[in-house]
Design an enzyme around this catalytic site. Structure first.
Site, PDB file in Angstrom:
ATOM      1  N   GLU A 118      17.172  52.758   7.667  1.00 28.41           N
ATOM      2  CA  GLU A 118      18.610  52.951   7.617  1.00 28.41           C
ATOM      3  C   GLU A 118      18.961  54.389   7.982  1.00 28.41           C
ATOM      4  O   GLU A 118      18.174  55.309   7.787  1.00 28.41           O
ATOM      5  CB  GLU A 118      19.134  52.620   6.226  1.00 28.41           C
ATOM      6  CG  GLU A 118      19.096  51.128   5.985  1.00 28.41           C
ATOM      7  CD  GLU A 118      19.675  50.740   4.642  1.00 28.41           C
ATOM      8  OE1 GLU A 118      20.365  49.726   4.602  1.00 28.41           O
ATOM      9  OE2 GLU A 118      19.446  51.452   3.656  1.00 28.41           O
ATOM     10  N   CYS A 131      22.367  61.529   8.357  1.00 30.61           N
ATOM     11  CA  CYS A 131      21.224  61.469   7.441  1.00 30.61           C
ATOM     12  C   CYS A 131      20.201  60.497   8.027  1.00 30.61           C
ATOM     13  O   CYS A 131      20.498  59.318   8.206  1.00 30.61           O
ATOM     14  CB  CYS A 131      21.732  60.992   6.076  1.00 30.61           C
ATOM     15  SG  CYS A 131      20.429  60.777   4.867  1.00 30.61           S
ATOM     16  N   CYS A 138       8.683  54.737   1.103  1.00 31.47           N
ATOM     17  CA  CYS A 138       8.171  56.040   0.649  1.00 31.47           C
ATOM     18  C   CYS A 138       7.000  55.765  -0.283  1.00 31.47           C
ATOM     19  O   CYS A 138       7.062  54.844  -1.098  1.00 31.47           O
ATOM     20  CB  CYS A 138       9.280  56.794  -0.093  1.00 31.47           C
ATOM     21  SG  CYS A 138       8.812  58.462  -0.594  1.00 31.47           S
ATOM     22  N   GLU A 202       9.352  60.651   2.667  1.00 33.24           N
ATOM     23  CA  GLU A 202       9.058  62.046   2.344  1.00 33.24           C
ATOM     24  C   GLU A 202       8.644  62.734   3.643  1.00 33.24           C
ATOM     25  O   GLU A 202       7.528  62.515   4.147  1.00 33.24           O
ATOM     26  CB  GLU A 202       7.935  62.077   1.285  1.00 33.24           C
ATOM     27  CG  GLU A 202       7.327  63.449   1.019  1.00 33.24           C
ATOM     28  CD  GLU A 202       8.359  64.562   0.807  1.00 33.24           C
ATOM     29  OE1 GLU A 202       9.177  64.462  -0.115  1.00 33.24           O
ATOM     30  OE2 GLU A 202       8.333  65.541   1.575  1.00 33.24           O
ATOM     31  N   HIS A 257      15.711  68.135  -9.778  1.00 31.69           N
ATOM     32  CA  HIS A 257      16.101  67.081 -10.739  1.00 31.69           C
ATOM     33  C   HIS A 257      15.694  67.265 -12.192  1.00 31.69           C
ATOM     34  O   HIS A 257      16.162  66.532 -13.070  1.00 31.69           O
ATOM     35  CB  HIS A 257      15.649  65.685 -10.281  1.00 31.69           C
ATOM     36  CG  HIS A 257      15.982  65.342  -8.878  1.00 31.69           C
ATOM     37  ND1 HIS A 257      17.219  65.576  -8.321  1.00 31.69           N
ATOM     38  CD2 HIS A 257      15.229  64.782  -7.881  1.00 31.69           C
ATOM     39  CE1 HIS A 257      17.212  65.155  -7.059  1.00 31.69           C
ATOM     40  NE2 HIS A 257      16.020  64.684  -6.772  1.00 31.69           N
ATOM     41  N   CYS A 375      23.200  58.482  -1.361  1.00 29.85           N
ATOM     42  CA  CYS A 375      21.837  58.975  -1.592  1.00 29.85           C
ATOM     43  C   CYS A 375      21.070  58.025  -2.490  1.00 29.85           C
ATOM     44  O   CYS A 375      21.560  57.620  -3.532  1.00 29.85           O
ATOM     45  CB  CYS A 375      21.830  60.284  -2.354  1.00 29.85           C
ATOM     46  SG  CYS A 375      22.715  61.578  -1.625  1.00 29.85           S
TER      47      CYS A 375
HETATM   48  N1  SAH Z   1      12.039  62.141   0.005  1.00 28.67           N
HETATM   49  C1  SAH Z   1      12.858  63.284   0.170  1.00 28.67           C
HETATM   50  C2  SAH Z   1      14.080  63.030   1.013  1.00 28.67           C
HETATM   51  C3  SAH Z   1      14.811  61.725   0.816  1.00 28.67           C
HETATM   52  S1  SAH Z   1      15.665  61.520  -0.694  1.00 28.67           S
HETATM   53  C4  SAH Z   1      13.248  63.835  -1.181  1.00 28.67           C
HETATM   54  O1  SAH Z   1      13.005  63.184  -2.177  1.00 28.67           O
HETATM   55  O2  SAH Z   1      13.765  64.948  -1.210  1.00 28.67           O
HETATM   56  C5  SAH Z   1      17.155  62.455  -0.498  1.00 28.67           C
HETATM   57  C6  SAH Z   1      17.796  62.906  -1.812  1.00 28.67           C
HETATM   58  O3  SAH Z   1      18.414  61.802  -2.514  1.00 28.67           O
HETATM   59  C7  SAH Z   1      16.785  63.485  -2.790  1.00 28.67           C
HETATM   60  O4  SAH Z   1      17.243  64.649  -3.386  1.00 28.67           O
HETATM   61  C8  SAH Z   1      16.671  62.377  -3.796  1.00 28.67           C
HETATM   62  O5  SAH Z   1      16.157  62.865  -4.984  1.00 28.67           O
HETATM   63  C9  SAH Z   1      18.082  61.881  -3.882  1.00 28.67           C
HETATM   64  N2  SAH Z   1      18.198  60.573  -4.532  1.00 28.67           N
HETATM   65  C10 SAH Z   1      17.282  59.588  -4.560  1.00 28.67           C
HETATM   66  N3  SAH Z   1      17.760  58.530  -5.248  1.00 28.67           N
HETATM   67  C11 SAH Z   1      19.006  58.856  -5.675  1.00 28.67           C
HETATM   68  C12 SAH Z   1      20.019  58.142  -6.395  1.00 28.67           C
HETATM   69  N4  SAH Z   1      19.848  56.900  -6.810  1.00 28.67           N
HETATM   70  N5  SAH Z   1      21.194  58.775  -6.634  1.00 28.67           N
HETATM   71  C13 SAH Z   1      21.399  60.025  -6.159  1.00 28.67           C
HETATM   72  N6  SAH Z   1      20.482  60.730  -5.455  1.00 28.67           N
HETATM   73  C14 SAH Z   1      19.293  60.147  -5.210  1.00 28.67           C
HETATM   74 FE1  SF4 Z   2      10.572  59.142  -1.917  1.00 28.33          FE
HETATM   75 FE2  SF4 Z   2      12.491  61.020  -1.981  1.00 28.33          FE
HETATM   76 FE3  SF4 Z   2      12.915  58.575  -3.047  1.00 28.33          FE
HETATM   77 FE4  SF4 Z   2      11.242  60.270  -4.248  1.00 28.33          FE
HETATM   78  S1  SF4 Z   2      13.467  60.548  -3.947  1.00 28.33           S
HETATM   79  S2  SF4 Z   2      10.863  58.085  -3.868  1.00 28.33           S
HETATM   80  S3  SF4 Z   2      10.309  61.274  -2.490  1.00 28.33           S
HETATM   81  S4  SF4 Z   2      12.545  59.034  -0.884  1.00 28.33           S
END
Ligand code: SAH
Ligand code: SF4
Length: 397
Positions: A118, A131, A138, A202, A257, A375
């Site tokens: 996506e 994005c 992942c 990632e 986080h 996100c």
């Molecule tokens: N894997 C990388 C990039 C993709 S995730 C990473 O983890 O940084 C992009 C962002 O979305 C990250 O900061 C992730 O922690 C956040 N994210 C993931 N799931 C989310 C959710 N359910 N609500 C809000 N942010 C979320």
């Molecule tokens: Fe993967 Fe980023 Fe989601 Fe963590 S937040 S599972 S590293 S995509």
């Protein structure tokens, strides 16, 4: 609100078992080398590669036939040997707030499987952010992230990463010629002003492809997005962070986080391998940091988990000495999650503590929630797409 594409709008149809490799995603040198397959003599390869590069990445053409400064017989040989690969667009959805989400189907991998990723476009007043994804699924299993629940994982090739940006430019009409012909062009001359590697996957687990792709996307004779407008988000793959700074050179975002190892271990299990202290040390040493070039720390607001005033104060302590911005992300729920988003008051209090300590900490407004584009909500939509919609699509409705 799924907008089904009309056939006339859709990119060239996918040809099953097409053996021709795609030119998208090759570095300039690799592109020049590849031209030997179309019988281009060695002496001409660099020059031809420059021409083709311009057509593909500056003009955005989708066929060799359009490359009018190349002789017809060579265009034919190129056509016989290569494709200018775009993914197939399965769906394109437009949110009530203008956010767009695409489900893209990739060409078959070596086992013949056609995976999907996506991509999301978020228009704002002063910018337009695309994005993109770096992997299908992942391998990490952050407990608040929908993508992390998807079992199937593979790395995207550099071509598949670059082709996302190109597909978005096709659909938004963001190529230079489109902009020239547009009676009300966007501010700053383009719709996609920023790219974030914050979709599925990632990026630092797919280092080489991400590196090549960002080289191509930032090339000044092509898509030409400055590396300062590209942000790579990582969950904290510490050993790759210095290399990312030196070799990829984009802006960096860290999915933090949590402010203690105990909390972060639970949210981002990779923290057990690379705890907070090591992660922040790597950030401190990230090349080229200054007040004008800061690291973004992403912090998802989870009710009762990481959102107390004590957390906010610990966060301020942790970031001392690092040119940083904090991005507070209201948690976006997905079916089956155990978490809830913090209350608005709690988020405001948290932001206020950071602000008082001198950290601009915008709360990221959730965009495109109605189409599950926010996100962490990304997961190959195909799993949810109804059979009826698929049939309608295949019939070219
Ligand atoms: N894997 C990388 C990039 C993709 S995730 C990473 O983890 O940084 C992009 C962002 O979305 C990250 O900061 C992730 O922690 C956040 N994210 C993931 N799931 C989310 C959710 N359910 N609500 C809000 N942010 C979320
Ligand atoms: Fe993967 Fe980023 Fe989601 Fe963590 S937040 S599972 S590293 S995509």
């Amino acid at each position: 609100m799924t907008t089904l594409l009309k056939t006339a709008d859709a990119p060239p149809r996918y040809i099953p078992n097409d053996p021709r490799p795609s030119l998208i995603g090759l570095t300039r040198e690799a592109l020049a080398d590849a031209l030997s397959r179309a019988g281009v003599p060695e002496k001409q390869r660099r020059m031809r590669a420059g021409q083709i590069w311009h057509w593909i990445y500056h003009r955005g053409v989708q066929s060799f036939g359009e490359m009018t400064n190349i002789a017809k017989d060579l265009r034919q040989r190129l056509e016989d040997a290569f494709v200018i690969g775009r993914p197939e667009i399965v769906t394109e959805q437009v949110s009530t707030d203008g956010t767009r989400k695409w489900l893209l189907r990739l060409s078959p991998d070596e086992r013949g499987a056609r995976h999907e990723v996506e991509m999301v476009y978020i228009p704002e007043e002063d910018r337009g952010t695309l994005c993109i994804s770096s992997q299908v699924g992942c391998t990490l299993t952050c407990t608040f992230c929908h993508t992390g629940t998807q079992k199937l994982v593979r790395n995207l090739s550099s071509g598949e990463i670059v082709a996302q940006v190109m597909t978005a430019r096709d659909r938004i009409r963001d190529w230079p010629a489109d902009i020239e012909a547009n009676p009300s062009p966007p501010l700053g001359g383009r719709y996609i002003t920023n790219v974030v590697l914050m979709g599925m996957g990632e990026p630092l687990y797919n280092f080489d492809s991400v590196k090549d792709a960002m080289e191509i996307v930032s090339d000044g004779e092509g898509i030409s997005l400055s590396k300062r407008r590209i942000t790579l988000s990582t969950s904290g793959v510490v050993p790759e962070i210095p290399r990312a700074g030196e070799e990829i050179g984009t802006m960096l975002a860290i999915s933090l986080h949590g402010t203690t190892d105990e909390i972060r271990d639970r949210l981002v299990p990779l923290n057990k391998k690379y705890p907070i202290k090591e992660l922040l040390e790597a950030c401190r040493n990230y090349p080229g940091l200054s007040n004008a070039r800061r690291i973004t720390f992403e912090y998802v607001m989870l009710k009762g988990v990481n959102d107390s005033a004590a957390d906010a104060k610990r966060l301020v302590q942790l970031l001392k000495g690092i040119p940083a911005k904090v991005n507070l992300i209201p948690f976006n729920p997905w079916p089956g999650t155990q978490y809830e988003c913090s209350d608005w008051d709690t988020i405001e209090n948290f932001a206020e503590i950071l602000n008082r300590a001198g950290y601009a900490s915008p709360v990221r407004t959730p965009r495109g929630r109605d189409i599950m584009a926010a996100c962490g909500q990304l997961k190959s939509e195909s799993q949810k797409l109804r059979a009826k919609e698929r049939l309608a699509l295949e019939a070219g409705a």
